[in-house]
Design a protein around this motif. Structure first.
Motif, PDB file in Angstrom:
ATOM      1  N   UNK A 176       0.921  -1.187   0.179  1.00 23.19           N
ATOM      2  CA  UNK A 176      -0.272   0.009   0.166  1.00 23.19           C
ATOM      3  C   UNK A 176       0.871   1.444  -0.300  1.00 23.19           C
ATOM      4  N   UNK A 177       1.763   1.376   0.911  1.00 20.70           N
ATOM      5  CA  UNK A 177       2.408   2.207   0.834  1.00 20.70           C
ATOM      6  C   UNK A 177       4.081   2.354   0.557  1.00 20.70           C
ATOM      7  N   UNK A 178       4.382   1.015   0.152  1.00 24.98           N
ATOM      8  CA  UNK A 178       5.757   1.538  -0.559  1.00 24.98           C
ATOM      9  C   UNK A 178       6.989   1.161   0.629  1.00 24.98           C
ATOM     10  N   UNK A 179       8.289   1.199   0.160  1.00 27.05           N
ATOM     11  CA  UNK A 179       9.518   1.149   1.053  1.00 27.05           C
ATOM     12  C   UNK A 179       9.525   2.552   1.848  1.00 27.05           C
ATOM     13  N   UNK A 180      10.031   2.335   3.412  1.00 30.15           N
ATOM     14  CA  UNK A 180      10.618   3.551   4.004  1.00 30.15           C
ATOM     15  C   UNK A 180      11.825   3.523   3.340  1.00 30.15           C
ATOM     16  N   UNK A 181      12.520   4.289   4.126  1.00 26.08           N
ATOM     17  CA  UNK A 181      14.337   4.723   4.100  1.00 26.08           C
ATOM     18  C   UNK A 181      14.635   3.401   4.418  1.00 26.08           C
ATOM     19  N   UNK A 182      13.579   3.234   5.582  1.00 30.05           N
ATOM     20  CA  UNK A 182      14.337   1.786   6.590  1.00 30.05           C
ATOM     21  C   UNK A 182      14.746   0.109   5.683  1.00 30.05           C
TER      22      UNK A 182
ATOM     23  N   UNK B  31      10.867  -6.759  -3.611  1.00 27.71           N
ATOM     24  CA  UNK B  31      10.178  -5.743  -4.438  1.00 27.71           C
ATOM     25  C   UNK B  31      10.349  -6.802  -5.630  1.00 27.71           C
ATOM     26  N   UNK B  32      10.466  -7.926  -5.797  1.00 25.11           N
ATOM     27  CA  UNK B  32      10.240  -8.164  -7.108  1.00 25.11           C
ATOM     28  C   UNK B  32       8.671  -8.361  -7.429  1.00 25.11           C
ATOM     29  N   UNK B  33       8.465  -8.826  -5.581  1.00 30.45           N
ATOM     30  CA  UNK B  33       6.636  -9.501  -6.010  1.00 30.45           C
ATOM     31  C   UNK B  33       5.909  -7.808  -5.533  1.00 30.45           C
TER      32      UNK B  33
ATOM     33  N   UNK C  43       8.510  -2.097  -7.627  1.00 32.11           N
ATOM     34  CA  UNK C  43       9.340  -2.613  -8.541  1.00 32.11           C
ATOM     35  C   UNK C  43      11.178  -1.501  -8.688  1.00 32.11           C
ATOM     36  N   UNK C  44      10.240  -0.968  -9.434  1.00 31.89           N
ATOM     37  CA  UNK C  44      11.372   0.197 -10.093  1.00 31.89           C
ATOM     38  C   UNK C  44      12.455   0.946  -9.162  1.00 31.89           C
ATOM     39  N   UNK C  45      12.220   1.391  -7.546  1.00 32.94           N
ATOM     40  CA  UNK C  45      12.747   1.317  -6.883  1.00 32.94           C
ATOM     41  C   UNK C  45      14.244   0.640  -5.835  1.00 32.94           C
ATOM     42  N   UNK C  46      14.083  -1.076  -6.657  1.00 37.11           N
ATOM     43  CA  UNK C  46      14.962  -1.880  -6.404  1.00 37.11           C
ATOM     44  C   UNK C  46      16.345  -1.426  -6.777  1.00 37.11           C
ATOM     45  N   UNK C  47      17.304  -1.381  -5.930  1.00 36.45           N
ATOM     46  CA  UNK C  47      18.534  -1.996  -6.547  1.00 36.45           C
ATOM     47  C   UNK C  47      19.354  -2.397  -6.677  1.00 36.45           C
ATOM     48  N   UNK C  48      20.333  -3.130  -7.579  1.00 38.29           N
ATOM     49  CA  UNK C  48      20.692  -3.966  -8.534  1.00 38.29           C
ATOM     50  C   UNK C  48      22.395  -3.118  -7.951  1.00 38.29           C
ATOM     51  N   UNK C  49      22.885  -4.425  -7.280  1.00 35.23           N
ATOM     52  CA  UNK C  49      24.475  -4.580  -7.313  1.00 35.23           C
ATOM     53  C   UNK C  49      25.229  -5.080  -8.440  1.00 35.23           C
ATOM     54  N   UNK C  50      26.248  -4.188  -9.109  1.00 40.79           N
ATOM     55  CA  UNK C  50      27.291  -4.331 -10.107  1.00 40.79           C
ATOM     56  C   UNK C  50      27.523  -6.265 -10.234  1.00 40.79           C
ATOM     57  N   UNK C  51      28.348  -5.687  -8.891  1.00 42.55           N
ATOM     58  CA  UNK C  51      28.665  -7.575  -8.483  1.00 42.55           C
ATOM     59  C   UNK C  51      27.524  -7.898  -7.417  1.00 42.55           C
TER      60      UNK C  51
END
Length: 233
Positions: free
Chosen positions: A188-194, A202-204, A209-217
């Motif tokens: 309902x609200x999305x992730x907080x700063x915590x 986040x995949x579900x 989903x656009x907020x997900x961070x992907x590490x290069x490694x």
């Protein structure tokens, strides 16, 4: 369920075989959470008899953990806590974040351990520390059990404080771990700063989903059950 109380057996053996006078126990909490830091406690206890009922924090009720933590704070020779933030977890991966939190805890101790007993089978700490890993060390080793309880109670308190500003997420009850209330709030609200934004929960959540961070490694050692949409906490 009856359980065998932890002992000083491993610590006595390490003292005898290495000559170490200061042996610390390390345990972590928050590894599989969706939100909040990962916390590591480093404890030094010596060989004195521990408070009655000491065991792995997961085997204790919240009330019993809190009482026991109060006893342990004045009983241990020394203890310190280290934390890695959600942002550090996202940037570094869980293995490196654990190492960072553990080093922060160890460096904060007033005495420097000569040997560290680490709960589990993987040494995420490494040099310059001399490490002995013990599977289920939080159940079998007094010094690790003490660290387990102190870490759990402190992190739960931290999450309760955070929960005062994010009541819908239920941090006071789930401590940032997966739960139905936590998932509903995220939808309902999305992730907080915590929240950890590299976690697979986040995949579900298509809306976020656009907020997900992907590490290069990718940190392959940090794949957690808590990264999925289960409800264990």
């Amino acid at each position: 369920m009856p359980y065998e109380p932890p002992t000083h057996t491993v610590e006595r053996s390490l003292r005898a075989t290495t000559g170490a006078k200061v042996v610390a126990g390390l345990d972590e909490v928050g590894r599989g959470a969706w939100a909040g830091p990962v916390t590591v406690c480093a404890a030094v206890t010596g060989l004195r008899r521990p408070p009655e009922g000491l065991t792995d924090s997961k085997l204790l009720t919240p009330k019993r953990r809190t009482v026991l933590a109060g006893q342990l704070e004045s009983w241990v020779t020394a203890h310190a806590l280290g934390h890695s933030s959600p942002q550090e977890i996202d940037e570094l991966g869980m293995t490196a974040a654990l190492r960072l939190a553990a080093n922060r805890a160890l460096e904060a101790l007033p005495v420097r351990p000569e040997v560290v007993i680490l709960d589990g089978k993987h040494d995420y700490l490494g040099d310059p520390w001399r490490v002995r890993t013990v599977i289920k060390g939080d159940q079998s080793c007094v010094v690790v059990a003490a660290a387990s309880v102190l870490a759990k109670v402190r992190r739960d308190a931290m999450m309760a404080e955070l929960g005062a500003g994010y009541e819908d997420f239920g941090f006071c009850d789930n401590a940032g771990y997966p739960s139905p209330v936590h998932r509903a709030a995220l939808e309902a609200l999305g992730p907080t700063p915590h929240h950890r934004l590299s976690w697979s929960y986040l995949d579900a959540l298509p809306r976020w989903q656009h907020l997900k961070r992907v590490r290069s490694v990718p940190d392959t050692a940090s794949l957690e059950a808590g990264g999925q949409l289960g409800f264990e906490f």
